[in-house]
Design an enzyme around this catalytic site. Structure first.
Site, PDB file in Angstrom:
ATOM      1  N   ASP A 122      -2.407   1.112   0.396  1.00 37.37           N
ATOM      2  CA  ASP A 122      -1.113   1.609  -0.089  1.00 37.37           C
ATOM      3  C   ASP A 122      -0.440   2.505   0.947  1.00 37.37           C
ATOM      4  O   ASP A 122       0.759   2.765   0.859  1.00 37.37           O
ATOM      5  CB  ASP A 122      -1.307   2.429  -1.384  1.00 37.37           C
ATOM      6  N   GLN A 128      -4.493   2.271  -8.823  1.00 36.01           N
ATOM      7  CA  GLN A 128      -3.172   2.047  -9.406  1.00 36.01           C
ATOM      8  C   GLN A 128      -2.660   3.335 -10.053  1.00 36.01           C
ATOM      9  O   GLN A 128      -3.384   3.989 -10.813  1.00 36.01           O
ATOM     10  CB  GLN A 128      -3.268   0.913 -10.453  1.00 36.01           C
ATOM     11  N   LYS A 174      -1.449  -8.402  -8.174  1.00 34.82           N
ATOM     12  CA  LYS A 174      -2.004  -8.144  -6.843  1.00 34.82           C
ATOM     13  C   LYS A 174      -3.249  -9.002  -6.624  1.00 34.82           C
ATOM     14  O   LYS A 174      -3.444  -9.585  -5.563  1.00 34.82           O
ATOM     15  CB  LYS A 174      -2.342  -6.648  -6.690  1.00 34.82           C
TER      16      LYS A 174
END
Ligand code: NAD
Length: 286
Positions: free
Chosen positions: A121, A98, A54
């Site tokens: 997200d 994460q 990412k």
């Protein structure tokens, strides 16, 4: 009939190039670039590899990205305090933690703590709710990528019978809601569905997000079906999806490969989300 292959790799490249151009233009005009912060707790090898990727993809698009690594000994309270600090930091536009998190930390509490307008997200309950109410919110990367692929292939799902296999919060459920919003008639299937074949046979469009090899095969579907394969499974070191790709090539009208399908679109969508958070927070948009 040979299926049209929806090339997620190429489409994701186009999206990333578009993001890169917009970032470069903002940098020139405002001397500011989007900044994504990724918080990683522990050293799970898959998570380390995801966050590294990412960061690399952000940087390739001209964005700033920081990984904050914390030991698994971090308490829930300390992690929440860190997120609150990042929420208030004007230099941070996108923020993600994460997953998975260690067992002693309440994942839902952590997600709820992330500012809704930095939640790249799209996992915050208010962003999930926005999908259901049609309000402006941040759409999770995988569902967003799936919808972009469908639209880009020139497919109008209006009135179609769509089957979504899998009901997770990050994939199946929001994908189904977005399809409902686009006026498809949606059926959800999951591990307790009694007769998957019956539902598959009726579907014009099947999105499989179950994580089960060979779950959808040619004998289960009608001619001309559209197949979007979200699944990622490893078989003898090779990545495969949920559907029998080779077997469906002669039966489907459109199909996404694995790898090179939904996976790259997820990354491109995360970059888009980061850029959109930046635009909203900075109050700029071209
Ligand atoms: P999950 O384990 O949270 O959910 C799986 C879903 O599939 C559940 O609803 C379960 O009931 C259903 N399911 C399991 N077995 C089934 C069966 N035999 N028949 C019908 N339904 C069944 O998984 P997830 O996080 O949603 O991920 C699903 C798959 O998608 C995994 O392979 C994952 O790696 C992949 N994935 C890919 C991307 C991407 O970027 N391409 C992103 C997210 C997830």
């Amino acid at each position: 009939m040979a299926a049209n292959i929806i090339d997620g790799k190429k489409l994701s490249k186009d999206i990333r190039n578009n993001v890169k151009e917009r970032v470069a233009s903002y940098k020139e005009k405002y001397d500011k670039v989007p900044h994504l912060v990724v918080v990683l707790v522990g050293d799970n090898p898959a998570s380390v590899s995801y966050v590294t990727r990412k960061k690399r993809d952000c940087e390739r698009a001209g964005m700033k990205s920081t990984i904050i690594r914390k030991d698994t000994s971090i308490t829930e309270e300390e992690l929440v305090a860190l997120i609150e600090e990042l929420n208030d930091d004007k230099d941070v536009h996108g923020l993600l933690v994460q997953l998975p998190l260690p067992d002693h930390i309440d994942k839902n509490l952590v997600i709820r703590t992330i500012r809704k307008d930095k939640d790249v997200d799209g996992f915050h309950p208010l962003n999930i709710a926005a999908i259901h109410t049609g309000e402006k919110g941040i759409v999770p990367a995988t569902p967003k990528g799936v919808m972009t692929m469908i639209e880009n292939a020139g497919i109008d799902v209006t009135g179609m019978d769509a089957l979504v296999i899998g009901t997770s919060n990050i994939a199946g459920k929001p994908i189904g809601m977005l399809l409902v919003d686009a006026k498809a008639t949606v059926t959800y299937a999951h591990s307790k569905t009694r007769d998957l074949k019956k539902h598959a046979q009726e579907a014009d469009l099947i999105v499989s997000a179950a994580g089960v090899v060979n779950l959808v095969t040619a004998d289960m579907v009608k001619d001309g079906v559209i197949i979007i394969d979200v699944g990622i499974n490893r078989v003898e070191g090779k990545l495969v999806g949920d559907v029998d790709y080779e077997g469906l090539l002669d039966k489907a009208s459109h199909i996404t490969p694995v790898p090179g399908g939904v996976g790259p679109m997820t990354i491109a969508s995360l970059l888009e989300n980061t850029l959109e958070c930046f635009e909203d927070l900075e109050g700029i948009r071209e």
